[in-house]
Design an enzyme around this catalytic site. Structure first.
Site, PDB file in Angstrom:
ATOM      1  N   LYS A  52       0.850  -1.206   0.000  1.00 13.12           N
ATOM      2  CA  LYS A  52       0.000   0.000   0.000  1.00 13.12           C
ATOM      3  C   LYS A  52       0.881   1.250   0.000  1.00 13.12           C
ATOM      4  O   LYS A  52       0.585   2.223  -0.705  1.00 13.12           O
ATOM      5  CB  LYS A  52      -0.955  -0.039   1.200  1.00 13.12           C
ATOM      6  CG  LYS A  52      -2.073  -1.047   0.996  1.00 13.12           C
ATOM      7  CD  LYS A  52      -2.863  -1.404   2.239  1.00 13.12           C
ATOM      8  CE  LYS A  52      -3.792  -2.589   1.920  1.00 13.12           C
ATOM      9  NZ  LYS A  52      -4.518  -3.109   3.072  1.00 13.12           N
ATOM     10  N   GLN A  96      -4.855  -1.892   9.203  1.00  9.98           N
ATOM     11  CA  GLN A  96      -4.653  -3.206   8.589  1.00  9.98           C
ATOM     12  C   GLN A  96      -5.236  -4.303   9.496  1.00  9.98           C
ATOM     13  O   GLN A  96      -4.919  -4.369  10.677  1.00  9.98           O
ATOM     14  CB  GLN A  96      -3.148  -3.438   8.355  1.00  9.98           C
ATOM     15  CG  GLN A  96      -2.820  -4.718   7.623  1.00  9.98           C
ATOM     16  CD  GLN A  96      -3.373  -4.738   6.192  1.00  9.98           C
ATOM     17  OE1 GLN A  96      -3.257  -3.783   5.445  1.00  9.98           O
ATOM     18  NE2 GLN A  96      -4.007  -5.847   5.823  1.00  9.98           N
ATOM     19  N   ASP A 119     -11.351   2.322   3.340  1.00 10.54           N
ATOM     20  CA  ASP A 119     -11.569   0.879   3.175  1.00 10.54           C
ATOM     21  C   ASP A 119     -13.050   0.577   2.922  1.00 10.54           C
ATOM     22  O   ASP A 119     -13.402  -0.524   2.510  1.00 10.54           O
ATOM     23  CB  ASP A 119     -11.134   0.130   4.445  1.00 10.54           C
ATOM     24  CG  ASP A 119      -9.845  -0.636   4.238  1.00 10.54           C
ATOM     25  OD1 ASP A 119      -9.504  -0.913   3.071  1.00 10.54           O
ATOM     26  OD2 ASP A 119      -9.176  -0.952   5.248  1.00 10.54           O
TER      27      ASP A 119
END
Ligand code: NAP
Length: 279
Positions: A52, A96, A119
């Site tokens: 990322k 995460q 997200d």
């Protein structure tokens, strides 16, 4: 031979589009910034976070990295999220997953401002997705819709079968296919006669989490197959939820693993960051 649905090419295209948008924003004095939080030492999570950050570098998105020890308390993590929510410079916050078991993942998802939830997991954004309103879409299913559209696969009116009903893949995938006017069936571990249901599919999305589970017995001739699964085999190679070699001769198009859905997830994260900055 089946058309290969090329996630490498399409994700590169999307990242280039994001790069151009970020560069245009920079020219107007606006920056785009993603805060990435990793708790603990999970090796796979470290690789995902590293990828990322690399994508941020490529697209010109600034990334702030918070690598916290596994003993970090829930309170400390929520405190950091509140701080980032209030920081005007930060456009997106990514935590995460999975988190260490002493931290409640739902509380963490709910703590992220829906305006920075790149997200697309916050209930405000999942609600907006259900209602067809604007909001951040979860990256993996949104990436699959892009894969289909940019590979000239029509969704409207097609029989779509999704295997799996997780909150991050199966459920949102079904909603997004419905939004594209597909006729959608969701299947799961209690589905009776999975093979027969899958054989109805013009578009089959496999997010089952079992290596090479879907073979040609599940496939209608000429179907389009999207493989979401990622598994590391004993020989070190990656495979998906679909037995590619067995299925490929029977389909009109198929996404490979690696090089299919995987790279799309990060590309869509970059797109969500650019959207957030533009909002
Ligand atoms: P998950 O949370 O484990 O969900 C798996 C789903 O499959 C569940 O809904 C489960 O049903 C269903 N299932 C399991 N066994 C079944 C069976 N025998 N018959 C029918 N349904 C069955 O997994 P996930 O997070 O959705 O991920 C799925 C796969 O995608 C994994 O391999 C994961 O690594 C991969 N993934 C890839 C990306 C990417 O970027 N490419 C992103 C996310 C996930 P129940 O609900 O009834 O238990």
């Amino acid at each position: 031979m089946a058309q290969l649905i090329d996630g490498k090419r399409i994700s590169a295209e999307i990242k280039d589009e994001v790069k151009a948008r970020v560069s245009a924003m920079k020219a107007e004095g606006k920056s785009v910034c993603l805060a990435v939080i990793l708790v603990g030492e999970d090796p796979a999570s470290k690789v995902y976070v590293g990828n990322k950050k690399k994508a941020c570098e490529y697209t010109g998105i600034e990334s702030l990295s918070y690598e916290l020890p596994a003993e970090t308390t829930e309170e400390e993590l929520l405190g950091l999220i509140h701080k980032l929510n209030a920081d005007d410079k930060v456009n997106g916050i990514l935590v995460q997953f999975p988190l260490p078991i002493h931290i409640d993942a739902k509380k963490v998802i709910n703590a992220i401002s829906p305006l920075k939830d790149v997200d697309g997991f916050h209930p405000v954004n999942t609600g907006a997705m259900l209602n067809g309103d604007a909001g951040f879409l979860p990256c993996t299913p949104a990436g699959i819709i892009e894969l289909l559209k940019r590979s000239d696969v029509d969704i409207e009116g097609k029989e779509c079968v999704v295997i799996g009903r997780s909150n991050i893949v199966g459920k949102p995938m079904s909603v997004l296919l419905l939004r594209e006017n597909g006729t959608v069936t969701i299947t799961h571990s209690r589905t009776k006669d999975l093979k027969e249901v899958c054989k109805r599919a013009d578009i089959l999305v496999a997010a089952i989490g079992r290596p090479k589970f879907i073979n040609s017995e599940y496939i209608k001739e000429g179907a389009v197959v999207i493989d979401v699964g990622i598994h590391r085999m004993e020989n070190g190679k990656l495979c998906g939820d679909v037995d590619f070699d067995d299925v490929e001769p029977h389909v009109s198009a198929i996404s490979p693993v690696p090089g299919g859905v995987g790279p799309m997830t990060i590309a869509m994260l970059m797109k969500n960051c650019a959207d957030s900055a533009e909002m």
